[in-house]
Design a protein around this motif. Structure first.
Motif, short mmCIF file in Angstrom:
data_model
loop_
_atom_site.label_atom_id
_atom_site.label_comp_id
_atom_site.label_asym_id
_atom_site.label_seq_id
_atom_site.Cartn_x
_atom_site.Cartn_y
_atom_site.Cartn_z
N VAL A 249 46.67 32.46 46.04
CA VAL A 249 46.30 32.08 44.49
C VAL A 249 45.10 31.90 44.31
N PHE A 250 44.40 32.63 43.37
CA PHE A 250 43.18 32.70 42.87
C PHE A 250 42.72 32.07 41.60
N PHE A 251 41.71 31.29 41.62
CA PHE A 251 41.45 30.49 40.34
C PHE A 251 40.06 30.53 40.04
N SER A 252 39.58 30.87 38.85
CA SER A 252 38.20 30.67 38.22
C SER A 252 38.21 29.35 37.44
N ALA A 253 36.95 28.76 37.60
CA ALA A 253 36.94 27.60 36.84
C ALA A 253 36.13 27.94 35.36
N LYS A 254 36.61 27.08 34.64
CA LYS A 254 35.92 27.08 33.22
C LYS A 254 34.62 26.89 33.39
N LYS A 255 34.17 25.80 33.92
CA LYS A 255 32.83 25.41 34.37
C LYS A 255 32.60 25.30 35.63
#
Length: 95
Positions: free
Chosen positions: A6-12
């Protein structure tokens, strides 16, 4: 064996540590053969949108289903969802 990635990108950017902390709750769920949460090193020159990667291995589909049904999975989701922008998941059957 099933590889769950699973890949995630942060809003900040400042949320990345909190995302990692929330995702590490998943490592307390019994049943995985291997589990890790890591920051993306971002050495790819083309695409660096991913900030955090979850990698886990399960013996079979039933093990992955039990992992997703565990209460800690919902808790981790509640903590991470407000902080993340992107979530991409892949489950691969290893040969």
């Amino acid at each position: 064996m099933i590889r769950h990635i699973v890949f995630f990108s942060a809003k900040k950017t400042e949320n990345i540590d909190a995302i990692c902390d929330g995702l590490n709750l998943l490592g307390t769920i019994p049943g995985s053969l291997h589990f890790e949460v890591t920051r993306n090193t971002k050495v790819d020159q083309i695409s660096n949108e991913v900030d955090v990667v979850v990698y886990a291995e399960f013996a079979d589909a039933a093990g992955l289903a039990a992992y997703k049904a565990h209460p800690s999975y919902d808790l981790a989701t509640q903590r991470v969802r407000p902080l993340r922008e992107l979530r991409l998941s892949s489950d691969v059957v290893a040969k």
